[in-house]
Design a protein around this motif. Structure first.
Motif, mmCIF file in Angstrom:
data_model
loop_
_atom_site.group_PDB
_atom_site.id
_atom_site.type_symbol
_atom_site.label_atom_id
_atom_site.label_comp_id
_atom_site.label_asym_id
_atom_site.label_seq_id
_atom_site.Cartn_x
_atom_site.Cartn_y
_atom_site.Cartn_z
ATOM 1 N N VAL A 189 1.805 -0.138 -1.168
ATOM 2 C CA VAL A 189 1.550 -0.712 -2.490
ATOM 3 C C VAL A 189 1.044 -2.139 -2.332
ATOM 4 C CG1 VAL A 189 2.517 -1.263 -4.748
ATOM 5 C CG2 VAL A 189 3.399 0.703 -3.469
ATOM 6 N N GLU A 190 -0.210 -2.342 -2.705
ATOM 7 C CA GLU A 190 -0.775 -3.680 -2.690
ATOM 8 C C GLU A 190 -0.407 -4.388 -3.989
ATOM 9 O OE1 GLU A 190 -5.161 -5.554 -1.821
ATOM 10 O OE2 GLU A 190 -5.028 -3.888 -3.244
ATOM 11 N N GLN A 221 -4.194 -1.762 -4.942
ATOM 12 C CA GLN A 221 -4.427 -0.366 -4.582
ATOM 13 C C GLN A 221 -3.154 0.266 -4.004
ATOM 14 O OE1 GLN A 221 -8.141 -0.579 -2.155
ATOM 15 N NE2 GLN A 221 -9.001 0.611 -3.827
ATOM 16 N N ARG A 222 -3.119 1.602 -4.069
ATOM 17 C CA ARG A 222 -1.952 2.344 -3.582
ATOM 18 C C ARG A 222 -2.390 3.538 -2.736
ATOM 19 N NH1 ARG A 222 2.856 2.637 -8.069
ATOM 20 N NH2 ARG A 222 2.838 0.433 -8.659
ATOM 21 N N PHE A 223 -1.633 3.762 -1.675
ATOM 22 C CA PHE A 223 -1.841 4.914 -0.804
ATOM 23 C C PHE A 223 -0.513 5.643 -0.683
ATOM 24 C CE2 PHE A 223 -1.069 6.644 3.428
ATOM 25 C CZ PHE A 223 -2.131 7.539 3.575
ATOM 26 N N ASP A 242 -4.299 5.612 -5.405
ATOM 27 C CA ASP A 242 -5.751 5.683 -5.280
ATOM 28 C C ASP A 242 -6.132 6.786 -4.297
ATOM 29 O OD1 ASP A 242 -6.926 3.185 -6.784
ATOM 30 O OD2 ASP A 242 -5.129 2.494 -5.749
ATOM 31 N N LEU A 243 -5.316 6.958 -3.253
ATOM 32 C CA LEU A 243 -5.540 8.010 -2.270
ATOM 33 C C LEU A 243 -4.195 8.654 -1.949
ATOM 34 C CD1 LEU A 243 -7.738 9.298 -0.445
ATOM 35 C CD2 LEU A 243 -7.025 7.715 1.346
ATOM 36 N N LEU A 244 -4.097 9.951 -2.207
ATOM 37 C CA LEU A 244 -2.880 10.711 -1.927
ATOM 38 C C LEU A 244 -3.181 11.737 -0.850
ATOM 39 C CD1 LEU A 244 -0.004 11.877 -2.439
ATOM 40 C CD2 LEU A 244 -1.021 13.230 -4.289
#
Length: 309
Positions: A149-150, A199-201, A221-223
């Motif tokens: 988690v940014e 952004q979140r990954f 954003d990307l899972l």
């Protein structure tokens, strides 16, 4: 650079086209290696990934297809003379297994590997990248998923900076301090910038549907998510602690995911596009059916909604 390098996409048994698991997330200056299964060191060579790219190793659990690559990767860190510390996160209940993997054979250990076992869900690391969060999943052995988690920030607007007379080093001061004085006038940061969502990954492997899955996938954003089975075998998925492609699509849709990466495919299926079709019944966004030695960019930041009346 923010991208996912896919090293392997198989599940329990590798195939001629799918290696055991392995995923390297390049996130600015970080390189997070998730679930290195058997053969990961060689897959890294094919993908053009150097051992020096790795800053963290994150294991979801201690089934072999998710961890048997650890010995080769750990030894390669020393062989290649990696100078920075590499942090290893793994379920604390499997500390004995990690010790065996780390010292599986004789080698001259020179690299610094820092073990950071995960005992409870929550924030497990913080840095310039933001927060690394672990959530408990539902599998026959203890398993954790990971979320990067940014923090939210602000994007500076060059036109507004010029209008306000903020130039050169003053721009950095405004970012750091929140307000500065320019030509006798106080300039506040919101006047020269706009909100920028962090952004979140998310990385979700080997689990039934549970609260942890949805918590990890929230607004990703990307899972990257396992889709071991198709719906025809949903009973097997539940029995063995896995997801179907349809369930992965449902998670992505309900959690506001932007790009969905399906992986960890059972060797029983010959047609990978069937996974896309099932997930697509629920999720209308971009779907990637992961393949070995491929790259998946993290989506570009989406513009913040206008606040103009």
């Amino acid at each position: 650079m923010r991208e996912l390098v896919v090293l392997g996409t198989g599940s329990q048994v590798p195939t001629r086209t799918r290696n055991h698991n392995g995923y390297l997330l390049r996130w600015d200056g970080e390189g997070l290696l998730f679930d290195p299964g058997e053969g990961t060191q060689r897959q890294m060579l094919f993908a053009g990934v150097a051992a020096s790219s790795i800053t963290r190793i994150c294991l979801s659990h201690f089934h072999g297809d998710h961890c048997l690559g650890v010995p080769g990767v750990v030894q390669r860190l020393s062989l290649d003379g990696v100078r920075h510390p590499v942090v290893a996160h793994y379920p604390a209940s499997g500390a004995e297994y990690f010790a065996r993997l780390r010292h599986a054979s004789v080698f001259h250990e020179t690299a610094e590997l820092v073990e950071s076992p995960v005992a409870e869900p929550g924030v497990i690391a913080q840095g310039p990248f933001g927060q690394l969060v672990a959530r408990r999943l539902s599998h026959p052995v203890e398993s954790f998923g990971y979320q990067l988690v940014e923090p939210d920030s602000r994007r500076m607007l060059p036109e507004r900076l010029a209008e306000l007379g903020v130039r050169g080093p003053a721009v950095g001061r405004l970012q750091r301090e929140g307000s500065i004085e320019v030509d006798g006038r106080r300039v506040e940061l919101p006047e020269a910038s706009e909100p920028r969502r962090g952004q979140r990954f998310a990385f979700v492997m080997d689990t039934r549907l549970c609260d942890g899955v949805f918590e990890l996938a929230d607004r990703a954003d990307l899972l990257v998510i396992e889709s071991t089975f198709l719906s025809a075998d949903a009973a097997l998925a539940t029995e063995y602690g896995h997801l179907t492609a349809a369930q992965a699509g449902r998670v992505a849709a309900e959690c506001g995911v932007r790009k969905l990466v399906l992986s960890h495919f059972s060797q029983r299926y010959a047609e990978p596009e069937a996974f896309r079709a099932e997930a697509g019944e629920f999720f209308g966004g971009e779907i990637v059916v992961a393949s070995d030695i491929s790259r998946v960019p993290v989506p570009a930041r989406r513009p913040e909604p206008s606040t103009a009346g």
